[in-house]
Design an enzyme around this catalytic site. Sequence first.
Site, mmCIF file in Angstrom:
data_model
loop_
_atom_site.group_PDB
_atom_site.id
_atom_site.type_symbol
_atom_site.label_atom_id
_atom_site.label_comp_id
_atom_site.label_asym_id
_atom_site.label_seq_id
_atom_site.Cartn_x
_atom_site.Cartn_y
_atom_site.Cartn_z
ATOM 1 N N GLN A 1 -41.457 -39.861 1.984
ATOM 2 C CA GLN A 1 -41.349 -38.959 3.498
ATOM 3 C C GLN A 1 -39.909 -39.289 4.146
ATOM 4 O O GLN A 1 -39.751 -38.751 5.088
ATOM 5 C CB GLN A 1 -42.476 -39.548 4.214
ATOM 6 C CG GLN A 1 -43.731 -39.177 3.922
ATOM 7 C CD GLN A 1 -44.974 -39.797 4.792
ATOM 8 O OE1 GLN A 1 -45.400 -41.174 4.569
ATOM 9 N NE2 GLN A 1 -45.530 -39.048 5.976
ATOM 10 N N HIS B 1 -54.151 -42.463 0.992
ATOM 11 C CA HIS B 1 -53.307 -41.344 1.601
ATOM 12 C C HIS B 1 -52.045 -41.744 1.204
ATOM 13 O O HIS B 1 -51.188 -40.790 0.860
ATOM 14 C CB HIS B 1 -53.533 -41.530 3.249
ATOM 15 C CG HIS B 1 -52.546 -40.403 4.065
ATOM 16 N ND1 HIS B 1 -53.146 -39.582 4.925
ATOM 17 C CD2 HIS B 1 -51.409 -40.525 4.293
ATOM 18 C CE1 HIS B 1 -51.926 -39.054 5.612
ATOM 19 N NE2 HIS B 1 -50.882 -39.364 4.947
ATOM 20 N N GLU B 2 -51.530 -42.797 1.397
ATOM 21 C CA GLU B 2 -50.180 -43.188 0.793
ATOM 22 C C GLU B 2 -49.853 -43.039 -0.654
ATOM 23 O O GLU B 2 -48.810 -42.410 -1.151
ATOM 24 C CB GLU B 2 -49.785 -44.719 1.349
ATOM 25 C CG GLU B 2 -49.884 -45.015 2.664
ATOM 26 C CD GLU B 2 -49.056 -44.037 3.589
ATOM 27 O OE1 GLU B 2 -48.181 -43.170 3.501
ATOM 28 O OE2 GLU B 2 -49.681 -43.810 4.836
ATOM 29 N N HIS C 1 -49.306 -39.597 -1.587
ATOM 30 C CA HIS C 1 -47.816 -39.258 -1.496
ATOM 31 C C HIS C 1 -47.157 -39.309 -2.409
ATOM 32 O O HIS C 1 -46.123 -38.524 -2.840
ATOM 33 C CB HIS C 1 -47.197 -39.942 -0.051
ATOM 34 C CG HIS C 1 -47.521 -39.108 1.068
ATOM 35 N ND1 HIS C 1 -47.246 -37.898 1.537
ATOM 36 C CD2 HIS C 1 -48.100 -39.668 2.465
ATOM 37 C CE1 HIS C 1 -47.520 -37.707 2.679
ATOM 38 N NE2 HIS C 1 -48.133 -38.833 3.389
ATOM 39 N N CYS D 1 -50.776 -37.076 9.418
ATOM 40 C CA CYS D 1 -49.614 -37.590 8.505
ATOM 41 C C CYS D 1 -48.224 -37.062 9.473
ATOM 42 O O CYS D 1 -48.101 -36.110 10.008
ATOM 43 C CB CYS D 1 -49.746 -36.642 7.306
ATOM 44 S SG CYS D 1 -48.394 -36.909 6.123
ATOM 45 N N LEU D 2 -47.440 -38.209 9.252
ATOM 46 C CA LEU D 2 -46.155 -37.909 9.827
ATOM 47 C C LEU D 2 -45.387 -36.566 9.347
ATOM 48 O O LEU D 2 -44.291 -36.185 10.049
ATOM 49 C CB LEU D 2 -45.543 -39.252 9.846
ATOM 50 C CG LEU D 2 -45.891 -40.393 10.205
ATOM 51 C CD1 LEU D 2 -45.031 -41.871 10.018
ATOM 52 C CD2 LEU D 2 -46.066 -40.408 12.063
ATOM 53 N N GLY E 1 -48.674 -45.935 8.276
ATOM 54 C CA GLY E 1 -48.180 -46.095 6.958
ATOM 55 C C GLY E 1 -46.922 -45.078 6.707
ATOM 56 O O GLY E 1 -46.700 -44.177 7.646
#
Length: 174
Positions: free
Chosen positions: A51, A141-142, A145, A99-100, A46
């Site tokens: 990000q 999670h997204e 963000h 997480c990226l 995702g």
Amino acid sequence: MAVLPIVEVPDPRLRLVSKPVAAITDETRSLVADMIDTMYDAHGIGLAAIQVGIDQRILVIDLQEDEDEEGKPIRKPHAYINPEILSLSDELSTYNEGCLSIPEQYAEVKRPARCRVKWQDETGAAHEQDLDGLLATCMQHEIDHLNGVLFIDHISRLKREMLMKKLNKARRAD
Ligand code: GNR
Ligand code: NI
């Protein structure tokens, strides 16, 4: 088609509350395509627009759970524009999240096991769906963000401090 640089902690942009997309245009669709390229390049499941430094309420998700005959993951990217959580289950589930924007660090996070979500697709059409399993976790999670929240905000201060120390040590070793 473009792979964009990923914003990492402690970049303050990760704490911004992203803005609703007022009009879904070719520019939106081009950003979505670049986000999908970036997600696959980084081996993520995702990615939220912030990000890649864009404070708009846009996410892409592809769990890539199915494989072809050669064992390669089958790509089926989904874009979620202006996603909103309508309800969350009382039942919780735990996933080892990454997480990226917090590279190579993982922690167990407990969240509602299921959620009902509404969103718009790249054409502007509205959708509503009940999610469970990894998709419910990834969606939460997204959406976090988009609200400036990271998975490390859901763990204890001790675990968060240990994780950030490990990240900084790994960065110094690079
Ligand atoms: O690639 C990712 N894996 C992942 C694993 C468990 C729970 C959430 C995620 S999302 C993450 C990509 C990312 O940072 N998205 O914001
Ligand atoms: Ni993330």
